[in-house]
Design an enzyme around this catalytic site. Structure first.
Site, PDB file in Angstrom:
ATOM      1  N   ARG A  60       0.829  -1.208   0.000  1.00 17.08           N
ATOM      2  CA  ARG A  60       0.000   0.000   0.000  1.00 17.08           C
ATOM      3  C   ARG A  60       0.864   1.259   0.000  1.00 17.08           C
ATOM      4  O   ARG A  60       0.539   2.246  -0.669  1.00 17.08           O
ATOM      5  CB  ARG A  60      -0.925  -0.017   1.221  1.00 17.08           C
ATOM      6  N   ASN A  88      -2.717   9.917   3.851  1.00 18.08           N
ATOM      7  CA  ASN A  88      -1.570   9.171   4.366  1.00 18.08           C
ATOM      8  C   ASN A  88      -1.448   9.170   5.883  1.00 18.08           C
ATOM      9  O   ASN A  88      -1.013   8.179   6.474  1.00 18.08           O
ATOM     10  CB  ASN A  88      -0.273   9.743   3.779  1.00 18.08           C
ATOM     11  N   HIS A 185      -6.126  -6.065  -1.904  1.00 15.80           N
ATOM     12  CA  HIS A 185      -6.840  -5.680  -0.690  1.00 15.80           C
ATOM     13  C   HIS A 185      -6.885  -6.857   0.279  1.00 15.80           C
ATOM     14  O   HIS A 185      -7.787  -7.694   0.233  1.00 15.80           O
ATOM     15  CB  HIS A 185      -8.264  -5.240  -1.040  1.00 15.80           C
TER      16      HIS A 185
END
Length: 307
Positions: A60, A88, A185
């Site tokens: 990620r 972030n 994911h």
């Protein structure tokens, strides 16, 4: 601000120019740092062994780096504020693992290997160590000398309809790339990122929604974690797609990939063919890793631009 899903990151990536980089090569460091890939994999093996979630976290981090200025390690820099951007902050993790890898690489090959090379190399072992594929990473990227807080905040469109998602990709990443990369994911997600889905969406399995509501209340508990893939949370496999077919996608944007639209057939294909998913995922990862220009420096410290 809620952390973006991988789908939002992929959308942002698609807004960047795709450029072929003749100077990148899988053998770029064959002479100058021959043990590079062994050093990186050893550190990632230790990190994933200590915390299986870290494989997905580094993957990620790689996505979040690429979507702002291209894959240039700008997310690691203290300058420019990308780390503190809404998408972030309190979301992207694994910086310390990259620091450790850089330290080990510098011990073996001082001043040779960029942080922008280390990040994609570190992203590769995570899926593989959890049962997924591996691939050859084009090497030789340079570290940017800038970071863009404004771009990090702007380049994440909100999840919308499937048609809009596909059109935003333009000619840089295809719809097939989007579907394949979404299979990354795994690991865990914070309650704040999926609360709207489990309480507001109708295209969700009722028992699945009830199960997630035990972890994620209507209010409070924003940081509570739930596995994105409840079937095989510590494996990198195609269960993400079987979940979508069963209306058990944890994120609204994920379930949009299988919701009576043009990509339903591909989602079904991946759900029944792990080998096809792995093949397409690898191709999409390599394609994504070529996004953006390739100019800059080789930082001595990944968090600090060389003076």
């Amino acid at each position: 601000m809620a952390a973006p899903t991988l789908m939002q990151c992929l959308l942002a990536i698609s807004l960047l120019s795709f450029t072929a980089h003749a100077q990148l090569s899988t053998t770029f460091y064959a002479s100058s740092c021959p043990n590079l890939q062994t050093v990186v994999r050893a550190a990632m093996t230790q990190a994933v062994s200590s915390e299986p979630r870290m494989g997905a976290s580094i993957l990620r981090l790689f996505f979040h780096d690429c979507f702002v200025q291209g894959c240039d390690a700008s997310i690691l820099s203290r300058s420019g504020g990308e780390k503190s951007a809404g998408p972030n902050a309190n979301s992207v993790r694994g910086y310390e693992v990259i620091d450790t890898i850089k330290k080990n690489v510098e011990a073996a090959c001082p001043g040779v290997v960029s942080c922008a090379t280390i990040v994609p190399l570190a992203a590769r072992p995570g899926p593989n160590l959890l049962g997924g594929p591996t691939w050859n990473v084009p090497l030789g990227r340079r570290d940017s000398t800038t970071a863009m807080l404004s771009l990090a905040n702007q380049n994440l469109p909100p999840p919308t309809s499937l048609g809009t998602l596909i059109s935003l990709f333009g000619g840089r990443l295809s719809a097939r790339d989007m579907i394949a990369l979404s299979g990354a994911h795994h690991a865990q997600a914070r309650c704040t990122t999926f609360r709207g889905r489990i309480y507001g969406d109708t295209n969700i399995d009722a028992s699945f929604a009830a199960l997630q509501q035990q972890t994620c209340p209507r209010s409070g508990g924003d940081g509570n974690l739930a596995p994105i893939d409840a079937q095989t949370p510590a494996r990198f496999d195609n269960a993400y797609y079987t979940n979508l077919v069963s209306r058990r996608g944890l994120f609204h944007s994920d379930q949009e990939l299988f919701n009576g639209g043009s990509q339903d057939a591909l989602v079904r294909q991946y759900s029944s063919s792990p080998s096809q998913f792995n093949s397409d995922f690898v191709a999409a990862m390599i394609k994504m890793g070529n996004i953006g220009a390739n100019a800059g420096q080789v930082r001595r410290n990944c968090r600090v631009v060389n003076s």
